[in-house]
Design an enzyme around this catalytic site. Structure first.
Site, mmCIF file in Angstrom:
data_model
loop_
_atom_site.group_PDB
_atom_site.id
_atom_site.type_symbol
_atom_site.label_atom_id
_atom_site.label_comp_id
_atom_site.label_asym_id
_atom_site.label_seq_id
_atom_site.Cartn_x
_atom_site.Cartn_y
_atom_site.Cartn_z
ATOM 1 N N LYS A 32 88.730 40.566 122.090
ATOM 2 C CA LYS A 32 88.509 39.143 122.363
ATOM 3 C C LYS A 32 89.580 38.306 121.675
ATOM 4 C CE LYS A 32 84.806 35.634 122.218
ATOM 5 N NZ LYS A 32 83.404 35.374 121.818
ATOM 6 N N SER A 36 80.263 33.670 125.229
ATOM 7 C CA SER A 36 81.657 33.296 125.360
ATOM 8 C C SER A 36 82.607 34.478 125.519
ATOM 9 C CB SER A 36 82.082 32.477 124.140
ATOM 10 O OG SER A 36 81.999 33.274 122.959
ATOM 11 N N SER A 44 76.886 35.493 122.392
ATOM 12 C CA SER A 44 78.162 35.584 123.099
ATOM 13 C C SER A 44 78.622 36.991 123.436
ATOM 14 C CB SER A 44 79.261 34.871 122.295
ATOM 15 O OG SER A 44 79.080 33.481 122.350
#
Length: 425
Positions: free
Chosen positions: A29, A104, A128
Site C-alpha cells: 500500500k 482505503s 481499511s
C-alpha cells in the site's frame, strides 16, 4: 499499471534470493515507506515524495524473499471507504464490475483479486483492510494493535491503525502475517505476542469442531437483507463443520462510529499538520507571507475528504470543545473495549457481516460522506477495542456481489480467527 488502476507506482523491488516468500509477489500500500521508491499516500501533496528508508514491514518482506511489484492505490491518506478519493484516480473492483473495491486499501485488494499480485499489504484504521477484502472477495486480516510494526507507515490515526495482509486465502494471509509480525525497536507500541504453538499459517487448518461463536445482534441491525442472508448461510456452513453460535450483546457499538470518527479525525488533524509544503509536501510557492504559502500548499495538495476530516478534527480538539467531543469519544472507546472483552468471555470468536452493505456503485457515495462513514459500522468498533479481526468471503448476493464475514478474536487471538476463517476460505 493494471486495468483496474490498482497501482500508483509499478516499480519492482527485489527481495532476498530465498526465504518463506521467495517466488511470491507482495504489493505494498502506498502509505508504507519504500526506500528509493515514491510513496504518495494517494495524495497530490506527496506526489513526488521518495522515502530515504524502508518501513520495518518492507524490510521483513525483502528479507523473506518477496518481490514487491509496486505500490498500490488507496484513498487519500487512508481516508475513505471506496478508494475513490485518490489523487491518482479511482480503483475499479475486479470482482464486481461498476462497483467500488472498498477502501482505503482498495488497490491492494484489487490487485490480489485480479491476480496481479500473489499477496498484498494494507493498513486498517477503521476497516481499511477488511472492507476492500469483503468487497473484492478476498481475505484480509487486521492484527491486534501492537502485533505489527507501524514504523514507516505514514500516520493517519496512530492509536487505531495497523498494517496487515490481504490474500486470496486465509492460509496465504497467515503466511504473510508470520513474516511481518513481531516486536520492533523502532516502534514502541509493538509487543511480543504471548507464546503459542505453531505459526499463524499452521493455524489455518479449518478445524472448527467445538468452536463457540458469538453473533452481536447490533451488527446485524440495519444491514442489507441480501448481506444478512449470505452471512447466515456462511454461519450454517460453520455449524455444519462442528461450530456452534449464539447471540451476544454489544450495546456500546451504537456509539462506535461517531466515537471512531472524532478520534480518527482529531489524530489526523495533528498528524497532517506536518504537510505544509515546507517540512513535507508540495510547495505552496513563496509569494506573500508564510501563512499564505502554507495555505496554498494545503489547498492545492489535499483533496476534499482530507480537508473535511482535518477541519472536523481541529474543531473537536479546539478550546471549549475538547471535553465535549474528544473526551467523550475516548470514554465511548473504553466502553466498546469493555463490551468486546465481556462478549469474548462467553465465546471463542465473534462473527458479523464485514460490511452492512454490498459493494456500492462507483460514484454513489462521493457526495454523501455520512453514508460512507456509516458503512464502517461493523469494522470501526474492532479498532476502538484494539482487537484482531479477519474478513473472509462468505458468498455472494443473488446479484453476484461479494459479501464478507468478519471474525473478531481476543487480543493476540489471531490463531483463533485464522482457524475459524480457514473453514470458509
Amino acid at each position: 499499471m493494471t486495468e483496474y488502476n490498482g497501482y500508483v507506482t509499478d516499480e519492482t523491488i527485489e527481495g532476498a534470493d530465498d526465504g518463506p516468500l521467495a517466488g511470491k509477489t507482495v504489493a505494498v500500500k502506498d502509505n508504507i515507506s519504500t526506500e528509493g521508491v515514491r510513496t504518495t499516500c494517494g495524495s497530490a501533496m506527496l506526489e513526488d515524495y521518495v522515502p530515504p528508508y524502508d518501513a520495518t514491514v518492507v524490510e521483513r518482506l525483502k528479507d523473506a524473499g518477496a518481490t514487491i511489484p509496486g505500490k498500490t492505490n488507496m484513498d487519500e491518506f487512508g481516508m475513505g471507504t471506496t478508494t475513490e478519493t485518490s489523487a491518482f484516480g479511482a480503483v475499479e473492483n475486479p470482482a464486481a464490475e461498476g462497483r467500488v473495491p472498498g477502501g482505503s486499501s482498495g488497490g491492494s485488494a484489487a490487485v490480489v483479486a485480479a491476480g496481479d499480485a500473489d499477496l498484498a499489504l494494507g493498513s486498517d484504521t477503521g476497516g481499511s483492510i477488511r472492507c476492500p477484502a469483503a468487497f473484492c472477495g478476498v481475505v484480509g486480516i487486521k492484527p491486534t494493535y501492537g502485533l505489527v510494526s507501524r514504523y514507516g507507515l505514514i500516520a493517519y490515526a496512530n492509536s487505531l491503525e495497523q498494517i496487515g495482509p490481504i490474500a486470496p486465502s486465509v492460509e496465504g494471509a497467515a503466511e504473510l502475517l508470520d513474516v511481518i509480525a513481531g516486536p520492533d525497536e523502532h516502534d514502541a507500541t509493538t509487543q511480543e505476542a504471548p507464546e503459542a504453538d505453531g505459526s499463524y499459517a499452521a493455524a489455518a487448518d479449518g478445524d472448527v469442531d467445538g468452536l463457540s461463536i458469538g453473533v452481536p445482534t447490533e451488527l446485524l441491525d440495519g444491514a442489507d437483507e441480501a448481506v444478512v442472508e449470505t452471512f447466515w448461510d456462511a454461519m450454517d456452513d460453520l455449524e455444519a463443520q462442528g461450530a456452534s453460535y449464539h447471540e451476544v450483546d454489544l450495546p456500546s457499538v451504537e456509539h462506535a462510529v461517531e466515537a471512531y470518527y472524532v478520534i480518527a479525525m482529531s489524530e489526523a488533524s495533528s498528524n497532517l499538520a506536518r504537510f505544509d509544503g515546507v517540512r513535507y509536501g508540495q510547495s505552496g510557492g513563496y509569494d506573500g507571507n508564510w501563512n499564505e504559502s502554507f495555505a496554498n500548499a494545503r489547498e492545492q495538495g489535499f483533496g476534499e475528504e482530507v480537508k473535511r476530516r482535518i477541519l472536523l478534527g481541529t474543531y473537536a480538539l479546539s478550546a471549549g470543545y475538547h471535553d465535549k467531543y474528544y473526551k467523550k469519544a475516548q470514554d465511548a472507546r473504553a466502553w466498546v473495549k469493555q463490551d468486546f472483552d465481556e462478549a469474548l468471555d462467553d465465546a471463542d470468536v465473534l462473527a458479523s457481516p464485514t460490511m452492512p452493505v454490498p459493494p456500492m456503485k462507483r460514484g454513489e457515495s462521493l457526495d454523501d460522506p455520512l453514508t460512507m462513514y456509516l458503512a464502517d459500522a461493523n469494522t470501526t468498533p474492532v479498532n476502538l477495542a484494539n482487537l484482531p479481526a479477519i474478513s473472509v468471503p462468505a458468498g455472494e448476493t443473488d446479484d453476484g456481489l461479494p459479501v464478507g464475514l468478519q471474525l473478531v478474536g481476543p487480543a493476540f487471538g489471531e490463531r483463533q480467527i485464522i482457524r475459524a476463517g480457514s473453514a470458509l476460505a
